[in-house]
Motif scaffolding. Structure first.
Motif, PDB file in Angstrom:
ATOM      1  N   ARG A 182      37.886  38.710  44.597  1.00  0.00           N
ATOM      2  CA  ARG A 182      37.289  38.592  43.270  1.00  0.00           C
ATOM      3  C   ARG A 182      37.401  37.159  42.766  1.00  0.00           C
ATOM      4  O   ARG A 182      38.496  36.619  42.671  1.00  0.00           O
ATOM      5  CB  ARG A 182      37.994  39.537  42.287  1.00  0.00           C
ATOM      6  CG  ARG A 182      37.411  40.924  42.300  1.00  0.00           C
ATOM      7  CD  ARG A 182      37.901  41.790  41.142  1.00  0.00           C
ATOM      8  NE  ARG A 182      37.773  41.143  39.848  1.00  0.00           N
ATOM      9  CZ  ARG A 182      38.782  41.008  38.992  1.00  0.00           C
ATOM     10  NH1 ARG A 182      39.973  41.472  39.252  1.00  0.00           N
ATOM     11  NH2 ARG A 182      38.591  40.421  37.822  1.00  0.00           N
ATOM     12  N   TRP A 183      36.263  36.604  42.434  1.00  0.00           N
ATOM     13  CA  TRP A 183      36.213  35.264  41.866  1.00  0.00           C
ATOM     14  C   TRP A 183      36.921  35.292  40.516  1.00  0.00           C
ATOM     15  O   TRP A 183      36.702  36.195  39.706  1.00  0.00           O
ATOM     16  CB  TRP A 183      34.744  34.863  41.720  1.00  0.00           C
ATOM     17  CG  TRP A 183      34.479  33.549  41.070  1.00  0.00           C
ATOM     18  CD1 TRP A 183      34.690  32.317  41.615  1.00  0.00           C
ATOM     19  CD2 TRP A 183      33.907  33.333  39.791  1.00  0.00           C
ATOM     20  NE1 TRP A 183      34.287  31.354  40.752  1.00  0.00           N
ATOM     21  CE2 TRP A 183      33.800  31.946  39.603  1.00  0.00           C
ATOM     22  CE3 TRP A 183      33.480  34.166  38.767  1.00  0.00           C
ATOM     23  CZ2 TRP A 183      33.289  31.368  38.452  1.00  0.00           C
ATOM     24  CZ3 TRP A 183      32.965  33.597  37.624  1.00  0.00           C
ATOM     25  CH2 TRP A 183      32.877  32.219  37.470  1.00  0.00           C
ATOM     26  N   GLY A 184      37.800  34.354  40.272  1.00  0.00           N
ATOM     27  CA  GLY A 184      38.512  34.279  39.004  1.00  0.00           C
ATOM     28  C   GLY A 184      39.777  35.113  38.956  1.00  0.00           C
ATOM     29  O   GLY A 184      40.492  35.088  37.962  1.00  0.00           O
ATOM     30  N   ASP A 185      40.094  35.836  40.026  1.00  0.00           N
ATOM     31  CA  ASP A 185      41.324  36.621  40.073  1.00  0.00           C
ATOM     32  C   ASP A 185      42.501  35.652  40.216  1.00  0.00           C
ATOM     33  O   ASP A 185      42.609  34.944  41.218  1.00  0.00           O
ATOM     34  CB  ASP A 185      41.271  37.592  41.255  1.00  0.00           C
ATOM     35  CG  ASP A 185      42.522  38.437  41.418  1.00  0.00           C
ATOM     36  OD1 ASP A 185      43.542  38.168  40.747  1.00  0.00           O
ATOM     37  OD2 ASP A 185      42.483  39.378  42.231  1.00  0.00           O
ATOM     38  N   GLY A 186      43.375  35.628  39.238  1.00  0.00           N
ATOM     39  CA  GLY A 186      44.499  34.703  39.228  1.00  0.00           C
ATOM     40  C   GLY A 186      45.372  34.751  40.466  1.00  0.00           C
ATOM     41  O   GLY A 186      46.025  33.764  40.811  1.00  0.00           O
ATOM     42  N   ASN A 187      45.378  35.882  41.158  1.00  0.00           N
ATOM     43  CA  ASN A 187      46.180  36.003  42.381  1.00  0.00           C
ATOM     44  C   ASN A 187      45.654  35.148  43.522  1.00  0.00           C
ATOM     45  O   ASN A 187      46.364  34.922  44.496  1.00  0.00           O
ATOM     46  CB  ASN A 187      46.231  37.465  42.843  1.00  0.00           C
ATOM     47  CG  ASN A 187      46.986  38.330  41.881  1.00  0.00           C
ATOM     48  OD1 ASN A 187      48.066  37.977  41.420  1.00  0.00           O
ATOM     49  ND2 ASN A 187      46.417  39.475  41.543  1.00  0.00           N
TER      50      ASN A 187
END
Length: 188
Positions: A155-160
């Motif tokens: 996922r784009w933008g997923d902090g992980n």
């Protein structure tokens, strides 16, 4: 060392990259630079969708794969690595945070900001109306999200998926670059 910068439209990714490039003496690889490299290497046509962040048509993809063709995603990843792996550089977009995920000398950054701030930046940068800026934000962010998910199954933008997530709306572009530099220094 590699610094990868993923960003929401209007969050200041290129400006942050310019500051980092000046302070660290590193080259920037962005869409324009990757297109130039692909044309120089005579591989633009086979990488055009990737370079322009266009998702692969799922029907054509399944057709290609059913005939034993090589996965185009692997070709894209190989292209980015071939162009960038021999030098320290800053890579904007192109799923580089995932491509270099296992590289201990890579710092991956995601830049974001409140939509109103990003909209204002787009209005100033592109000299467009508020409505046009809002449409640009929506289109570009949707395209980037779909592209990353299709190319990397993340996922784009997923902090992980990043070392740092920075709100450039709250701290500004210059402070975001300073924060990245401090993070690099602390990691040594």
């Amino acid at each position: 060392m590699k610094i990868t910068i993923a960003r929401q439209c209007g969050s200041g990714g290129h400006k942050v990259a310019d500051i980092l490039s000046e302070k660290l003496g590193m080259e920037i690889f962005d869409k324009k630079r990757f297109i130039e490299e692909s044309k120089r290497r005579n591989v633009y046509d086979e990488n055009a969708n990737f370079l322009n962040e266009k998702p692969i048509d799922s029907f054509l993809y399944s057709l290609i794969m059913s005939y034993g063709s090589k996965n185009p995603r692997e070709r894209y990843i190989r292209f980015v690595k071939d162009v960038t792996e021999q030098e320290s550089c800053i890579i904007i977009g192109r799923c580089a945070n995932i491509i270099y995920k296992d590289d201990p000398d890579c710092v991956s950054v995601y830049l974001h900001a409140d939509p109103d701030i990003r909209k204002k930046r787009i209005q100033e940068r592109d000299h467009v109306s508020e409505k046009e800026a809002a449409e640009t934000l929506r289109e570009v962010d949707e395209k980037r999200s779909a592209f990353q998910e299709q190319c990397t199954a993340t996922r784009w933008g997923d902090g992980n998926e990043y070392d740092l997530c920075i709100d450039t709306g709250k701290i500004g572009i210059e402070k975001a670059a300073e924060l990245i530099l401090q993070y690099i220094e602390y990691r040594k």
